[in-house]
Design an enzyme around this catalytic site. Structure first.
Site, PDB file in Angstrom:
ATOM      1  N   LYS A  13       0.830  -1.214   0.000  1.00  0.00           N
ATOM      2  CA  LYS A  13       0.000   0.000   0.000  1.00  0.00           C
ATOM      3  C   LYS A  13       0.863   1.262   0.000  1.00  0.00           C
ATOM      4  O   LYS A  13       0.629   2.184  -0.759  1.00  0.00           O
ATOM      5  CB  LYS A  13      -0.918   0.054   1.236  1.00  0.00           C
ATOM      6  N   ARG A  88      -9.371   0.870   9.695  1.00  0.00           N
ATOM      7  CA  ARG A  88      -8.812  -0.443  10.027  1.00  0.00           C
ATOM      8  C   ARG A  88      -9.862  -1.371  10.635  1.00  0.00           C
ATOM      9  O   ARG A  88      -9.576  -2.526  10.906  1.00  0.00           O
ATOM     10  CB  ARG A  88      -7.745  -0.288  11.096  1.00  0.00           C
ATOM     11  N   ARG A 127      12.314  -7.294   4.706  1.00  0.00           N
ATOM     12  CA  ARG A 127      12.443  -5.834   4.603  1.00  0.00           C
ATOM     13  C   ARG A 127      13.400  -5.302   5.668  1.00  0.00           C
ATOM     14  O   ARG A 127      13.451  -5.819   6.776  1.00  0.00           O
ATOM     15  CB  ARG A 127      11.093  -5.146   4.878  1.00  0.00           C
ATOM     16  N   ARG A 160      12.371  -3.579  11.346  1.00  0.00           N
ATOM     17  CA  ARG A 160      11.369  -2.984  12.227  1.00  0.00           C
ATOM     18  C   ARG A 160      10.756  -4.073  13.084  1.00  0.00           C
ATOM     19  O   ARG A 160      10.532  -5.177  12.602  1.00  0.00           O
ATOM     20  CB  ARG A 160      10.264  -2.329  11.377  1.00  0.00           C
ATOM     21  N   ARG A 171      -0.414  -9.356  12.959  1.00  0.00           N
ATOM     22  CA  ARG A 171      -1.016  -8.269  12.170  1.00  0.00           C
ATOM     23  C   ARG A 171      -1.942  -8.839  11.097  1.00  0.00           C
ATOM     24  O   ARG A 171      -3.003  -8.282  10.823  1.00  0.00           O
ATOM     25  CB  ARG A 171       0.078  -7.403  11.527  1.00  0.00           C
TER      26      ARG A 171
END
Ligand code: AMP
Length: 217
Positions: A13, A88, A127, A160, A171
């Site tokens: 996104k 959300r 990532r 992260r 998540r």
């Protein structure tokens, strides 16, 4: 144009929103970026939000609704925006629908980016972020370089907390239970464009721009 970019964490996104921002000349409003910025500045909101984000949970609705209300009322959002990370859950969807009415925003497009969960887990665990500017790269992109391609800081990249596998799975579980029903909420009420998020970045952007171009409003 008023766009909500919707999809599971890690589907791309943010990447697509940044591309669309320059192609359509409208601002990118990312609630995750707003919270990460507050966390980096160690504001009261930021410190509270950081612990929640690190655990992969959702920040309480009242906090998020306050942020979104303030942001969408800003002059820079008057002619359009790409909203990334909000709503959300169903409660946030109902609130933003009301806010759209208050702000007389009618032509809203929801871009629903779709991808398989296992592909997402693999993308996110690969990532890394620059310690200096926060820009995200895949491990492959930074494999053989020592300076950040974005800010040129002498490369110190980190994973992260919310990109660690257990947190990603949490998540994704929250996405399926709380966030995905938002699409049902908007079904039949707003324009929803379904996009294959598994294609290469450029192909996804082209798909989005083509579908937006074909809209007759
Ligand atoms: P994102 O960058 O959109 O994946 O957001 C990172 C984290 O910020 C999420 O995992 C949540 O903890 C928090 N967050 C961002 N947007 C929202 C929202 N609309 N409601 C609740 N929490 C949010």
């Amino acid at each position: 144009m008023y766009i909500i970019i919707f999809g599971a964490p890690g589907v791309g996104k943010g990447t697509q929103a940044k591309i669309l921002t320059s192609r359509l000349d409208i601002p990118h409003v990312s609630t995750g970026d707003i919270l990460r910025d507050a966390a980096a500045r160690k504001t009261e909101l930021g410190l509270k939000a950081k612990a929640i984000m690190d655990a992969g949970e959702l920040v309480p609705d009242d906090v998020m609704i306050g942020i979104i209300r303030d942001t969408l009322n800003q002059e820079r959002c008057a002619k359009g925006f790409i909203l990334d990370g909000f709503p959300r859950n169903i409660n946030q969807a109902a609130v933003i629908d009301k806010l759209f009415t208050e702000l007389r925003i009618e032509k809203i497009v929801i871009l629903a980016l779709e991808a398989d969960d296992e592909e997402i887990v693999s993308r996110l665990t690969n990532r890394r972020a620059c310690k200096e500017c926060g820009q995200i790269f895949s491990i492959r992109e930074i494999e053989e370089i020592s300076n950040c391609p974005n800010c040129n800081a002498t490369g110190s990249f980190y994973q992260r907390n919310d990109d660690k596998e257990d947190v990603i799975r949490r998540r994704l579980a929250i996405f399926h239970s709380s966030t995905k029903p938002v699409l049902d909420y908007f079904e039949g009420k707003r324009v929803i464009l379904h996009i294959d998020g598994l294609k290469p970045v450029d192909a996804v952007s082209e798909q989005i721009l083509e579908k937006l171009n074909n809209l007759n409003f």
